[in-house]
Design a protein around this motif. Structure first.
Motif, PDB file in Angstrom:
ATOM      1  N   PRO A  75       0.834  -1.122  -0.133  1.00 53.09           N
ATOM      2  CA  PRO A  75       0.396   0.208  -0.393  1.00 53.09           C
ATOM      3  C   PRO A  75       0.964   0.971   0.079  1.00 53.09           C
ATOM      4  O   PRO A  75       2.312   1.068   0.642  1.00 53.09           O
ATOM      5  CB  PRO A  75       0.016   0.208   1.476  1.00 53.09           C
ATOM      6  N   VAL A  76      -0.280   2.123  -0.561  1.00 57.22           N
ATOM      7  CA  VAL A  76       1.030   3.796  -0.648  1.00 57.22           C
ATOM      8  C   VAL A  76      -0.239   4.514   0.419  1.00 57.22           C
ATOM      9  O   VAL A  76      -1.205   4.462  -0.288  1.00 57.22           O
ATOM     10  CB  VAL A  76       0.671   4.427  -1.492  1.00 57.22           C
ATOM     11  N   VAL A  77       1.271   5.597   1.982  1.00 60.45           N
ATOM     12  CA  VAL A  77      -0.096   6.080   2.854  1.00 60.45           C
ATOM     13  C   VAL A  77       0.395   7.281   2.107  1.00 60.45           C
ATOM     14  O   VAL A  77       1.356   7.528   2.473  1.00 60.45           O
ATOM     15  CB  VAL A  77       0.183   5.041   3.454  1.00 60.45           C
ATOM     16  N   VAL A  78      -0.477   7.990   2.058  1.00 62.33           N
ATOM     17  CA  VAL A  78      -0.262   9.681   1.858  1.00 62.33           C
ATOM     18  C   VAL A  78      -0.079  10.335   3.386  1.00 62.33           C
ATOM     19  O   VAL A  78      -1.198  10.005   3.795  1.00 62.33           O
ATOM     20  CB  VAL A  78      -1.107  10.666   1.028  1.00 62.33           C
ATOM     21  N   SER A  79       0.249  10.571   3.683  1.00 64.41           N
ATOM     22  CA  SER A  79       0.532  11.415   4.433  1.00 64.41           C
ATOM     23  C   SER A  79       0.993  13.602   4.488  1.00 64.41           C
ATOM     24  O   SER A  79       1.656  13.554   3.909  1.00 64.41           O
ATOM     25  CB  SER A  79       2.016  10.700   5.689  1.00 64.41           C
ATOM     26  N   GLY A  80       0.262  13.748   6.014  1.00 56.10           N
ATOM     27  CA  GLY A  80       0.512  15.333   5.737  1.00 56.10           C
ATOM     28  C   GLY A  80      -0.012  16.166   4.807  1.00 56.10           C
ATOM     29  O   GLY A  80      -0.961  15.848   4.238  1.00 56.10           O
ATOM     30  N   ASP A  81      -0.300  17.159   4.560  1.00 61.71           N
ATOM     31  CA  ASP A  81      -1.131  18.605   3.941  1.00 61.71           C
ATOM     32  C   ASP A  81      -0.628  19.235   3.042  1.00 61.71           C
ATOM     33  O   ASP A  81       0.121  19.670   3.056  1.00 61.71           O
ATOM     34  CB  ASP A  81      -1.795  18.970   4.969  1.00 61.71           C
ATOM     35  N   ALA A  82      -1.619  18.907   1.835  1.00 63.08           N
ATOM     36  CA  ALA A  82      -0.903  19.676   0.828  1.00 63.08           C
ATOM     37  C   ALA A  82      -1.425  21.341   1.478  1.00 63.08           C
ATOM     38  O   ALA A  82      -2.926  21.524   2.254  1.00 63.08           O
ATOM     39  CB  ALA A  82      -1.635  19.806  -0.192  1.00 63.08           C
ATOM     40  N   VAL A  83      -1.114  22.794   0.914  1.00 63.59           N
ATOM     41  CA  VAL A  83      -1.934  24.246   1.234  1.00 63.59           C
ATOM     42  C   VAL A  83      -2.851  24.588   0.542  1.00 63.59           C
ATOM     43  O   VAL A  83      -3.714  23.441  -0.015  1.00 63.59           O
ATOM     44  CB  VAL A  83      -0.835  24.998   0.113  1.00 63.59           C
ATOM     45  N   SER A  84      -3.466  24.728   1.862  1.00 65.18           N
ATOM     46  CA  SER A  84      -4.705  25.328   1.579  1.00 65.18           C
ATOM     47  C   SER A  84      -5.136  26.045   0.230  1.00 65.18           C
ATOM     48  O   SER A  84      -4.501  26.656  -0.429  1.00 65.18           O
ATOM     49  CB  SER A  84      -4.852  26.616   2.679  1.00 65.18           C
ATOM     50  N   GLY A  85      -6.363  25.356   0.175  1.00 61.32           N
ATOM     51  CA  GLY A  85      -7.403  25.580  -1.152  1.00 61.32           C
ATOM     52  C   GLY A  85      -6.982  24.568  -2.234  1.00 61.32           C
ATOM     53  O   GLY A  85      -7.419  24.897  -3.318  1.00 61.32           O
ATOM     54  N   SER A  86      -5.947  23.538  -1.844  1.00 64.18           N
ATOM     55  CA  SER A  86      -6.017  22.706  -2.672  1.00 64.18           C
ATOM     56  C   SER A  86      -6.560  20.957  -3.180  1.00 64.18           C
ATOM     57  O   SER A  86      -7.813  20.951  -1.426  1.00 64.18           O
ATOM     58  CB  SER A  86      -4.389  21.884  -2.853  1.00 64.18           C
ATOM     59  N   MET A  87      -6.794  20.379  -3.641  1.00 63.15           N
ATOM     60  CA  MET A  87      -7.700  19.514  -3.988  1.00 63.15           C
ATOM     61  C   MET A  87      -6.470  17.538  -3.938  1.00 63.15           C
ATOM     62  O   MET A  87      -5.623  18.319  -4.292  1.00 63.15           O
ATOM     63  CB  MET A  87      -8.508  18.835  -4.449  1.00 63.15           C
ATOM     64  N   VAL A  88      -6.481  16.724  -3.005  1.00 63.24           N
ATOM     65  CA  VAL A  88      -5.528  15.723  -3.453  1.00 63.24           C
ATOM     66  C   VAL A  88      -6.054  14.862  -3.716  1.00 63.24           C
ATOM     67  O   VAL A  88      -7.302  14.543  -3.219  1.00 63.24           O
ATOM     68  CB  VAL A  88      -4.994  15.611  -1.606  1.00 63.24           C
ATOM     69  N   SER A  89      -6.041  14.102  -5.190  1.00 66.53           N
ATOM     70  CA  SER A  89      -6.362  13.279  -5.531  1.00 66.53           C
ATOM     71  C   SER A  89      -5.096  11.539  -6.289  1.00 66.53           C
ATOM     72  O   SER A  89      -3.779  12.454  -6.317  1.00 66.53           O
ATOM     73  CB  SER A  89      -6.592  13.639  -6.934  1.00 66.53           C
ATOM     74  N   GLN A  90      -5.388  10.597  -4.461  1.00 66.65           N
ATOM     75  CA  GLN A  90      -4.386   9.602  -4.829  1.00 66.65           C
ATOM     76  C   GLN A  90      -4.836   9.130  -5.733  1.00 66.65           C
ATOM     77  O   GLN A  90      -5.620   7.933  -6.232  1.00 66.65           O
ATOM     78  CB  GLN A  90      -4.449   8.747  -3.428  1.00 66.65           C
ATOM     79  N   GLU A  91      -4.203   9.100  -7.574  1.00 65.79           N
ATOM     80  CA  GLU A  91      -4.643   8.156  -8.166  1.00 65.79           C
ATOM     81  C   GLU A  91      -4.202   6.378  -7.654  1.00 65.79           C
ATOM     82  O   GLU A  91      -4.219   6.069  -8.740  1.00 65.79           O
ATOM     83  CB  GLU A  91      -3.890   8.520  -9.616  1.00 65.79           C
ATOM     84  N   LEU A  92      -3.212   6.131  -7.587  1.00 63.09           N
ATOM     85  CA  LEU A  92      -2.583   5.085  -7.203  1.00 63.09           C
ATOM     86  C   LEU A  92      -2.421   4.546  -5.889  1.00 63.09           C
ATOM     87  O   LEU A  92      -1.883   5.031  -4.631  1.00 63.09           O
ATOM     88  CB  LEU A  92      -0.655   4.867  -7.067  1.00 63.09           C
ATOM     89  N   THR A  93      -3.160   3.774  -5.074  1.00 62.49           N
ATOM     90  CA  THR A  93      -2.990   3.345  -3.770  1.00 62.49           C
ATOM     91  C   THR A  93      -1.972   1.999  -3.578  1.00 62.49           C
ATOM     92  O   THR A  93      -1.713   1.753  -2.164  1.00 62.49           O
ATOM     93  CB  THR A  93      -4.125   2.293  -3.138  1.00 62.49           C
TER      94      THR A  93
END
Length: 206
Positions: free
Chosen positions: A107-125
């Motif tokens: 599994p790929v685990v995404v951590s942390g937060d991108a800048v305000s006003g952004s949308m995070v799309s994880q394309e590969l799990t």
């Protein structure tokens, strides 16, 4: 990843009826294959196997104590679960040797937060890697902390442990950071206002 020892039994009955009887007895039908050997049909203890998967992930390496046949080292290759009830219906096990390298998905685990006003799309799990059978990482972490809008993370940027090599296409997109739409920002603001209003109501009632 720790090595888990499980006592198993060989199965002599096959078919759906036999599989149901095996599961009713608290066992999981399984097949062990690999290295050119004939497949062995086994029964795994449900509770012990579920614990091994929970603690070591779906790529758990098991030392199987096969009744009347000695010990075998096996990688959990495929777990088939009931689509509705969720219990494990069948397990495929791959015979491995110490020091041998295997190709698995982790599994790929995404951590942390991108800048305000952004949308995070994880394309590969999940990502495909090659690793020694007894040193398979449970997951790989990708930090997106502070990532700007327009940033894209690819498989080649994943930081894998020493001895683990990437098998997936390095140009595969893992995470895309884009600008959040106005409607999403409004929904987020609305949710925040509703939460604040509920908090005020609770305070007044108290």
């Amino acid at each position: 990843m720790s090595e888990v020892t499980i006592a198993v039994e060989q199965r002599n009955e096959f078919g759906k009826g036999a599989a149901r009887r095996t599961r009713r007895a608290g066992q999981i039908p399984a097949v062990l294959y690999g290295h050119g050997s004939d497949p062995k049909h086994l029964s795994l203890p449900s509770v012990e196997f579920a614990r091994a998967i929970r603690e070591n992930g779906n790529n758990a390496v098991l030392t199987l104590e096969v009744a009347g046949s000695g010990k075998e080292l096996a990688l959990t290759k495929t777990i088939t679960a009931h689509p509705i009830k969720g219990y494990i219906e069948h397990v495929d096990l791959l015979l491995v040797k110490r020091g041998e390298k295997v190709v698995v998905n982790i599994p790929v685990v995404v951590s942390g937060d991108a800048v305000s006003g952004s949308m995070v799309s994880q394309e590969l799990t999940e990502v495909e890697v090659e690793a020694e059978a007894l040193h398979i990482p449970e997951q790989v972490e990708l930090s997106i902390e502070g990532a700007e809008i327009g940033t894209r993370f690819f498989a080649s940027e994943l930081k894998l442990p020493r001895g683990v090599t990437l098998q997936s296409d390095p140009e595969t997109l893992v995470v895309n950071i884009s600008e959040a739409s106005a409607s999403m920002e409004e929904d987020s603001a609305s949710e925040g206002e509703e939460a604040a209003a509920e908090g005020e109501e609770t305070s007044e009632e108290a």
